[in-house]
Design a protein around this motif. Structure first.
Motif, PDB file in Angstrom:
ATOM      1  N   ASP A 169       0.944  -1.077   0.041  1.00 25.82           N
ATOM      2  CA  ASP A 169      -0.102   0.008  -0.095  1.00 25.82           C
ATOM      3  C   ASP A 169       0.848   1.321  -0.296  1.00 25.82           C
ATOM      4  OD1 ASP A 169      -2.346  -1.140  -0.286  1.00 25.82           O
ATOM      5  OD2 ASP A 169      -2.705  -1.202   1.912  1.00 25.82           O
ATOM      6  N   GLN A 170       1.885   0.969   0.719  1.00 27.30           N
ATOM      7  CA  GLN A 170       2.876   2.492   0.690  1.00 27.30           C
ATOM      8  C   GLN A 170       3.447   2.500  -0.808  1.00 27.30           C
ATOM      9  OE1 GLN A 170       5.837   1.487   3.644  1.00 27.30           O
ATOM     10  NE2 GLN A 170       4.782   2.016   5.346  1.00 27.30           N
ATOM     11  N   LEU A 171       3.882   1.687  -1.335  1.00 30.21           N
ATOM     12  CA  LEU A 171       4.185   1.736  -2.743  1.00 30.21           C
ATOM     13  C   LEU A 171       3.261   2.261  -3.692  1.00 30.21           C
ATOM     14  CD1 LEU A 171       6.612   1.196  -4.763  1.00 30.21           C
ATOM     15  CD2 LEU A 171       5.891  -1.090  -4.949  1.00 30.21           C
ATOM     16  N   LYS A 172       1.755   1.786  -3.637  1.00 28.61           N
ATOM     17  CA  LYS A 172       0.977   2.062  -4.293  1.00 28.61           C
ATOM     18  C   LYS A 172       0.749   3.581  -4.145  1.00 28.61           C
ATOM     19  CE  LYS A 172      -1.486  -2.278  -4.874  1.00 28.61           C
ATOM     20  NZ  LYS A 172      -3.161  -2.811  -4.215  1.00 28.61           N
ATOM     21  N   GLY A 173       0.625   4.057  -3.002  1.00 20.10           N
ATOM     22  CA  GLY A 173       0.475   5.592  -2.690  1.00 20.10           C
ATOM     23  C   GLY A 173       1.550   6.357  -3.177  1.00 20.10           C
TER      24      GLY A 173
ATOM     25  N   LYS B 149       0.569   6.637  -6.867  1.00 14.96           N
ATOM     26  CA  LYS B 149      -0.617   7.436  -6.978  1.00 14.96           C
ATOM     27  C   LYS B 149       0.016   8.869  -6.796  1.00 14.96           C
ATOM     28  CE  LYS B 149      -4.320   4.365  -5.908  1.00 14.96           C
ATOM     29  NZ  LYS B 149      -5.487   4.082  -5.089  1.00 14.96           N
ATOM     30  N   GLU B 150       0.881   9.289  -5.888  1.00 15.87           N
ATOM     31  CA  GLU B 150       1.073  10.601  -5.390  1.00 15.87           C
ATOM     32  C   GLU B 150       2.176  11.209  -6.417  1.00 15.87           C
ATOM     33  OE1 GLU B 150       3.421  12.904  -1.846  1.00 15.87           O
ATOM     34  OE2 GLU B 150       3.151  10.966  -1.478  1.00 15.87           O
ATOM     35  N   ALA B 151       2.923  10.303  -6.998  1.00 23.00           N
ATOM     36  CA  ALA B 151       3.963  10.902  -8.071  1.00 23.00           C
ATOM     37  C   ALA B 151       2.863  11.054  -9.306  1.00 23.00           C
ATOM     38  CB  ALA B 151       5.095   9.953  -8.300  1.00 23.00           C
ATOM     39  N   ALA B 152       2.009  10.106  -9.610  1.00 18.47           N
ATOM     40  CA  ALA B 152       1.409  10.316 -10.845  1.00 18.47           C
ATOM     41  C   ALA B 152       0.345  11.734 -10.674  1.00 18.47           C
ATOM     42  CB  ALA B 152       0.435   9.158 -11.051  1.00 18.47           C
ATOM     43  N   GLY B 153      -0.363  11.904  -9.541  1.00 20.04           N
ATOM     44  CA  GLY B 153      -0.962  13.134  -9.300  1.00 20.04           C
ATOM     45  C   GLY B 153      -0.051  14.389  -9.554  1.00 20.04           C
ATOM     46  N   LYS B 154       1.138  14.473  -9.023  1.00 21.98           N
ATOM     47  CA  LYS B 154       1.999  15.606  -9.301  1.00 21.98           C
ATOM     48  C   LYS B 154       2.318  15.905 -10.724  1.00 21.98           C
ATOM     49  CE  LYS B 154       4.423  15.598  -4.812  1.00 21.98           C
ATOM     50  NZ  LYS B 154       5.380  15.380  -3.807  1.00 21.98           N
ATOM     51  N   LEU B 155       2.692  14.872 -11.282  1.00 20.90           N
ATOM     52  CA  LEU B 155       3.113  14.648 -12.677  1.00 20.90           C
ATOM     53  C   LEU B 155       2.021  15.420 -13.713  1.00 20.90           C
ATOM     54  CD1 LEU B 155       5.183  13.896 -15.118  1.00 20.90           C
ATOM     55  CD2 LEU B 155       4.117  11.850 -14.920  1.00 20.90           C
ATOM     56  N   PHE B 156       0.783  14.774 -13.220  1.00 25.20           N
ATOM     57  CA  PHE B 156      -0.375  15.499 -14.142  1.00 25.20           C
ATOM     58  C   PHE B 156      -1.004  16.454 -13.607  1.00 25.20           C
ATOM     59  CE2 PHE B 156       0.086  10.722 -15.415  1.00 25.20           C
ATOM     60  CZ  PHE B 156       0.258  10.872 -16.617  1.00 25.20           C
ATOM     61  N   GLY B 157      -0.570  17.086 -12.578  1.00 24.96           N
ATOM     62  CA  GLY B 157      -1.412  18.273 -11.917  1.00 24.96           C
ATOM     63  C   GLY B 157      -2.734  17.833 -11.463  1.00 24.96           C
TER      64      GLY B 157
ATOM     65  N   GLU C  68      -3.231  12.937  -6.182  1.00 25.77           N
ATOM     66  CA  GLU C  68      -2.077  12.985  -5.227  1.00 25.77           C
ATOM     67  C   GLU C  68      -2.488  12.891  -3.811  1.00 25.77           C
ATOM     68  OE1 GLU C  68       1.167  16.507  -4.125  1.00 25.77           O
ATOM     69  OE2 GLU C  68      -0.199  16.830  -5.823  1.00 25.77           O
ATOM     70  N   ASN C  69      -3.470  13.236  -3.259  1.00 22.91           N
ATOM     71  CA  ASN C  69      -4.021  13.163  -2.048  1.00 22.91           C
ATOM     72  C   ASN C  69      -4.481  11.739  -1.826  1.00 22.91           C
ATOM     73  OD1 ASN C  69      -3.820  16.154  -1.807  1.00 22.91           O
ATOM     74  ND2 ASN C  69      -5.848  16.480  -1.960  1.00 22.91           N
ATOM     75  N   ALA C  70      -5.175  11.090  -2.711  1.00 22.92           N
ATOM     76  CA  ALA C  70      -5.403   9.801  -2.681  1.00 22.92           C
ATOM     77  C   ALA C  70      -4.190   8.967  -2.333  1.00 22.92           C
ATOM     78  CB  ALA C  70      -6.170   9.561  -3.811  1.00 22.92           C
ATOM     79  N   GLY C  71      -2.951   9.301  -2.989  1.00 26.41           N
ATOM     80  CA  GLY C  71      -1.764   8.636  -2.980  1.00 26.41           C
ATOM     81  C   GLY C  71      -1.117   8.799  -1.444  1.00 26.41           C
ATOM     82  N   LYS C  72      -1.094  10.083  -0.903  1.00 24.63           N
ATOM     83  CA  LYS C  72      -0.665  10.354   0.182  1.00 24.63           C
ATOM     84  C   LYS C  72      -1.620   9.606   1.343  1.00 24.63           C
ATOM     85  CE  LYS C  72       0.914  15.280  -0.792  1.00 24.63           C
ATOM     86  NZ  LYS C  72       0.622  16.535  -0.431  1.00 24.63           N
ATOM     87  N   ALA C  73      -2.835   9.603   1.103  1.00 25.65           N
ATOM     88  CA  ALA C  73      -3.697   8.783   2.082  1.00 25.65           C
ATOM     89  C   ALA C  73      -3.376   7.361   1.984  1.00 25.65           C
ATOM     90  CB  ALA C  73      -4.963   8.876   1.786  1.00 25.65           C
ATOM     91  N   GLN C  74      -3.503   6.566   0.886  1.00 24.14           N
ATOM     92  CA  GLN C  74      -3.036   5.248   0.882  1.00 24.14           C
ATOM     93  C   GLN C  74      -1.725   4.898   1.279  1.00 24.14           C
ATOM     94  OE1 GLN C  74      -3.356   3.632  -3.128  1.00 24.14           O
ATOM     95  NE2 GLN C  74      -3.301   1.434  -2.314  1.00 24.14           N
ATOM     96  N   HIS C  75      -0.542   5.777   1.089  1.00 24.66           N
ATOM     97  CA  HIS C  75       0.783   5.734   1.764  1.00 24.66           C
ATOM     98  C   HIS C  75       0.695   5.690   3.078  1.00 24.66           C
ATOM     99  CE1 HIS C  75       4.691   6.876   2.914  1.00 24.66           C
ATOM    100  NE2 HIS C  75       5.264   6.200   1.862  1.00 24.66           N
TER     101      HIS C  75
END
Length: 58
Positions: A11-15, A18-26, A31-38
């Protein structure tokens, strides 16, 4: 390593992805979902750590 530790790491890795993809695509929502999953993965890993410590005993 028990299942909680493993799932927490996954889950940390998936988060992080997601966080990196959110930052990349704006995409702030992704990004917030990735932070929460992490964070959830970190908690689950800690639960697994406690279970391992209890198994070992004093």
């Amino acid at each position: 390593m028990n299942k909680d530790q493993f799932r927490g790491k996954v889950d940390q890795l998936k988060g992080q992805i997601k966080e990196a993809a959110g930052k990349l695509f704006g995409n702030q929502r992704l990004e917030n979902a990735g932070k929460a999953q992490h964070a959830a993965g970190d908690i689950q890993e800690k639960v697994g750590d406690v279970k391992e410590d209890l198994k070992k005993g004093p």
